[in-house]
Design a protein around this motif. Structure first.
Motif, PDB file in Angstrom:
ATOM      1  N   THR A 224     -19.684 -20.423  45.230  1.00 34.96           N
ATOM      2  CA  THR A 224     -18.526 -21.359  44.708  1.00 34.96           C
ATOM      3  C   THR A 224     -19.849 -21.930  44.377  1.00 34.96           C
ATOM      4  N   ALA A 225     -20.619 -22.317  45.565  1.00 37.18           N
ATOM      5  CA  ALA A 225     -21.625 -23.734  46.000  1.00 37.18           C
ATOM      6  C   ALA A 225     -23.002 -23.084  44.653  1.00 37.18           C
ATOM      7  N   ASP A 226     -23.284 -22.810  44.344  1.00 38.70           N
ATOM      8  CA  ASP A 226     -24.081 -22.178  43.113  1.00 38.70           C
ATOM      9  C   ASP A 226     -23.675 -22.276  42.425  1.00 38.70           C
ATOM     10  N   ILE A 227     -23.085 -21.268  41.829  1.00 40.68           N
ATOM     11  CA  ILE A 227     -22.300 -21.253  40.506  1.00 40.68           C
ATOM     12  C   ILE A 227     -22.325 -22.941  40.068  1.00 40.68           C
ATOM     13  N   ILE A 313     -35.743 -23.098  24.758  1.00 38.63           N
ATOM     14  CA  ILE A 313     -35.804 -24.819  25.488  1.00 38.63           C
ATOM     15  C   ILE A 313     -35.122 -23.701  26.649  1.00 38.63           C
ATOM     16  N   TYR A 314     -33.229 -23.624  26.360  1.00 40.37           N
ATOM     17  CA  TYR A 314     -32.761 -23.819  27.814  1.00 40.37           C
ATOM     18  C   TYR A 314     -32.829 -22.206  28.784  1.00 40.37           C
ATOM     19  N   PRO A 315     -33.042 -21.515  28.720  1.00 41.31           N
ATOM     20  CA  PRO A 315     -33.668 -20.482  29.276  1.00 41.31           C
ATOM     21  C   PRO A 315     -35.256 -20.412  29.754  1.00 41.31           C
ATOM     22  N   ARG A 316     -35.769 -21.754  29.242  1.00 39.69           N
ATOM     23  CA  ARG A 316     -37.020 -21.851  30.235  1.00 39.69           C
ATOM     24  C   ARG A 316     -36.548 -22.550  31.138  1.00 39.69           C
ATOM     25  N   VAL A 317     -35.982 -23.854  30.874  1.00 32.28           N
ATOM     26  CA  VAL A 317     -35.442 -25.311  31.770  1.00 32.28           C
ATOM     27  C   VAL A 317     -34.570 -25.297  32.580  1.00 32.28           C
ATOM     28  N   VAL A 318     -33.189 -24.224  32.275  1.00 34.88           N
ATOM     29  CA  VAL A 318     -32.803 -24.685  32.998  1.00 34.88           C
ATOM     30  C   VAL A 318     -32.392 -22.664  33.097  1.00 34.88           C
ATOM     31  N   GLY A 319     -32.449 -21.756  33.037  1.00 38.10           N
ATOM     32  CA  GLY A 319     -32.781 -20.667  33.327  1.00 38.10           C
ATOM     33  C   GLY A 319     -31.563 -19.647  32.901  1.00 38.10           C
ATOM     34  N   THR A 320     -31.085 -18.820  33.324  1.00 40.15           N
ATOM     35  CA  THR A 320     -29.805 -17.839  33.188  1.00 40.15           C
ATOM     36  C   THR A 320     -28.868 -18.908  33.338  1.00 40.15           C
ATOM     37  N   SER A 321     -27.498 -17.693  32.832  1.00 39.24           N
ATOM     38  CA  SER A 321     -25.758 -19.317  32.620  1.00 39.24           C
ATOM     39  C   SER A 321     -25.392 -18.367  34.225  1.00 39.24           C
ATOM     40  N   ILE A 322     -24.087 -18.693  33.925  1.00 41.81           N
ATOM     41  CA  ILE A 322     -23.741 -18.818  35.130  1.00 41.81           C
ATOM     42  C   ILE A 322     -23.203 -17.059  35.272  1.00 41.81           C
ATOM     43  N   VAL A 333     -11.309 -21.627  29.230  1.00 37.74           N
ATOM     44  CA  VAL A 333     -11.443 -23.375  28.909  1.00 37.74           C
ATOM     45  C   VAL A 333     -10.301 -23.284  27.849  1.00 37.74           C
ATOM     46  N   THR A 334      -9.311 -22.266  27.066  1.00 35.94           N
ATOM     47  CA  THR A 334      -7.806 -22.640  26.456  1.00 35.94           C
ATOM     48  C   THR A 334      -6.654 -22.216  27.477  1.00 35.94           C
ATOM     49  N   VAL A 335      -6.848 -21.693  28.340  1.00 38.80           N
ATOM     50  CA  VAL A 335      -5.721 -21.845  29.288  1.00 38.80           C
ATOM     51  C   VAL A 335      -6.324 -23.254  30.757  1.00 38.80           C
ATOM     52  N   GLY A 336      -7.678 -23.721  30.882  1.00 36.44           N
ATOM     53  CA  GLY A 336      -7.681 -24.534  31.525  1.00 36.44           C
ATOM     54  C   GLY A 336      -6.987 -26.535  31.375  1.00 36.44           C
ATOM     55  N   GLY A 337      -7.766 -25.829  29.522  1.00 36.13           N
ATOM     56  CA  GLY A 337      -6.964 -27.462  28.729  1.00 36.13           C
ATOM     57  C   GLY A 337      -5.487 -27.650  29.025  1.00 36.13           C
ATOM     58  N   GLY A 338      -5.021 -26.023  29.202  1.00 38.49           N
ATOM     59  CA  GLY A 338      -3.892 -26.720  28.307  1.00 38.49           C
ATOM     60  C   GLY A 338      -2.707 -26.785  29.723  1.00 38.49           C
ATOM     61  N   LEU A 339      -3.836 -26.243  30.827  1.00 35.61           N
ATOM     62  CA  LEU A 339      -2.438 -26.842  31.982  1.00 35.61           C
ATOM     63  C   LEU A 339      -3.462 -27.955  32.971  1.00 35.61           C
ATOM     64  N   PHE A 340      -4.491 -28.389  32.608  1.00 35.28           N
ATOM     65  CA  PHE A 340      -4.977 -30.064  32.735  1.00 35.28           C
ATOM     66  C   PHE A 340      -5.826 -30.651  32.536  1.00 35.28           C
ATOM     67  N   GLY A 341      -6.034 -30.357  31.249  1.00 36.94           N
ATOM     68  CA  GLY A 341      -6.169 -31.468  30.033  1.00 36.94           C
ATOM     69  C   GLY A 341      -8.061 -31.412  30.028  1.00 36.94           C
ATOM     70  N   VAL A 351     -15.045 -21.715  37.758  1.00 34.59           N
ATOM     71  CA  VAL A 351     -13.646 -22.316  38.498  1.00 34.59           C
ATOM     72  C   VAL A 351     -13.538 -20.218  37.755  1.00 34.59           C
ATOM     73  N   ALA A 352     -13.568 -19.786  37.055  1.00 32.30           N
ATOM     74  CA  ALA A 352     -12.954 -18.275  36.104  1.00 32.30           C
ATOM     75  C   ALA A 352     -14.358 -18.226  36.626  1.00 32.30           C
ATOM     76  N   SER A 353     -15.427 -18.352  36.490  1.00 29.58           N
ATOM     77  CA  SER A 353     -17.221 -17.375  36.744  1.00 29.58           C
ATOM     78  C   SER A 353     -16.764 -17.497  38.410  1.00 29.58           C
ATOM     79  N   VAL A 354     -16.479 -17.941  39.312  1.00 28.90           N
ATOM     80  CA  VAL A 354     -16.035 -17.184  40.276  1.00 28.90           C
ATOM     81  C   VAL A 354     -15.044 -16.128  41.012  1.00 28.90           C
ATOM     82  N   VAL A 355     -13.829 -16.397  40.472  1.00 30.22           N
ATOM     83  CA  VAL A 355     -13.151 -15.781  40.699  1.00 30.22           C
ATOM     84  C   VAL A 355     -13.666 -14.015  39.751  1.00 30.22           C
TER      85      VAL A 355
END
Length: 390
Positions: A224-227, A313-322, A333-341, A351-355
């Protein structure tokens, strides 16, 4: 009656009574929890600051320990913490000294020229109606003009008096100052004693949980911390790069609003999936009132810029995504926005990436135990970087 059975009955009765009392006094319990959370606010803010500065601090610490030698190696961590805070202060000072005044000036200029822009929009609509052989579109934009002017004046006042607004909201300068100081102190202790805190946490887990569960909980916390760290740092760096490049490019298209458009694109880039479209629509609407051709040029420029930024730029500076597939990003994004704005939109992806990662590990483990062959990628296909979260 067996003693074990009596003990179980007493426990059930006790839990039932406590549950009934909790339901009857739920308002008092929630009020007490609110007070506890309010008292822990400096700790939460300090943890957030330490979490954001964790990667820069680790970067500086590696370089200091590598170059200081064995004799002064112990000074690597304190110097890294100090350097991280100096970098954060420099960014905040630059933001309030250079970026914020330019944004205020752009908003003031937009509010002053709004009447002419509304007239240009009316002319554009009439020309489109004539071209499409429609009836003339006569819009009463006086109320819209007044509304937009009042809105921009309100935004300008809020931005210009940001410090005053913060003081008015808190209502107590001393409390705000003490909270900020305590948060900074907490964050410094967390960054400076990171290894010790992690060691104490692992010892607590092993002391109060079975060894198997302690290892699993430690693994989940580390994942969780890494993601979350990858997501937060990636989104912030991407927002700064994209906003800065967009502001530089807009200098050649509409220099009056370069800073404002750069801030709009940068802030909207923090929102996954929909952020890119929101920023493009708002910026294009701002430019279409000035000149539709410039708005079209800006959209083309932004599309090219996002492709360059996302693939080079993004792959070189940040690296791969989560590591979350695009369809699950959209679902999260759809579910999270509908429940918690808005907060749900911002936090739903990590959170979804950890799960997703935990389920993926468990599925692979179960299939391996059952002797089912796992699907492997084609050996001839080159490894592609994972898709970046927009």
């Amino acid at each position: 009656m067996p003693k074990q059975w009596m003990r179980s009955v007493l426990l059930i009765i006790t839990y039932t009574v406590l549950l009934v009392l909790g339901l009857m006094r739920s308002d008092w319990i929630f009020g007490l929890l609110g007070q506890i959370l309010s008292g822990c606010r400096p700790l939460f803010i300090g943890f957030a600051i330490a979490f954001i500065l964790n990667r820069p601090c680790a970067f500086f610490c590696r370089h200091y320990e590598r170059n200081l030698g064995k004799r002064w190696k112990k000074l690597g961590r304190p110097l890294a913490v100090l350097t991280s805070y100096l970098a954060l202060i420099a960014v905040i000072v630059a933001l309030f000294s250079f970026v914020l005044p330019q944004v205020v000036e752009s908003i003031r200029m937009l509010a002053g020229s709004l009447g002419g822009y509304i007239a240009n929009l009316q002319t554009l609509l009439n020309q489109a109606a004539d071209y499409l052989d429609w009836e003339a579109v006569d819009l009463d934009l006086s109320s819209l003009n007044q509304y937009l002017r009042e809105f921009l004046n309100g935004v300008l006042t809020s931005v210009s008096n940001a410090a005053t607004q913060v003081v008015m909201v808190t209502g107590n300068i001393i409390s705000m100052f003490v909270t900020l100081v305590l948060a900074v102190v907490f964050s410094i202790y967390m960054l400076a004693g990171k290894e010790k805190l992690l060691s104490q946490g692992r010892r607590l887990l092993r002391a109060y949980l079975p060894e198997r569960w302690a290892d699993r909980v430690s693994d989940v916390i580390q994942l969780t911390a890494d993601i979350f760290s990858s997501f937060v740092s990636g989104q912030l760096i991407e927002a700064c790069i994209l906003g800065g490049l967009c502001a530089l490019g807009t200098l050649f298209i509409q220099p009056d609003y370069a800073a404002l458009i750069g801030v709009i694109i940068g802030v909207s880039a923090l929102i996954p999936v929909a952020g890119a479209y929101i920023g493009a629509i708002l910026s294009a609407f701002l430019l279409v009132m000035v000149n539709p051709v410039r708005a079209l040029i800006f959209l083309i420029f932004l599309a090219v810029l996002q492709q360059i930024e996302g693939n080079v730029i993004y792959p070189r500076v940040v690296g791969t995504s989560i590591g979350l597939p695009g369809i699950w990003v959209l679902a999260a994004v759809t579910v999270g926005g509908g429940l918690f704005g808005l907060l749900g939109v911002l936090l739903s992806v990590p959170v979804a990436s950890v799960v997703y990662a935990l389920i993926k590990r468990d599925v692979r483990r179960r299939l391996t135990e059952q002797g089912v062959a796992l699907e492997e990628p084609e050996p001839s296909a080159p490894e592609q970087p994972e898709e970046k979260i927009q």
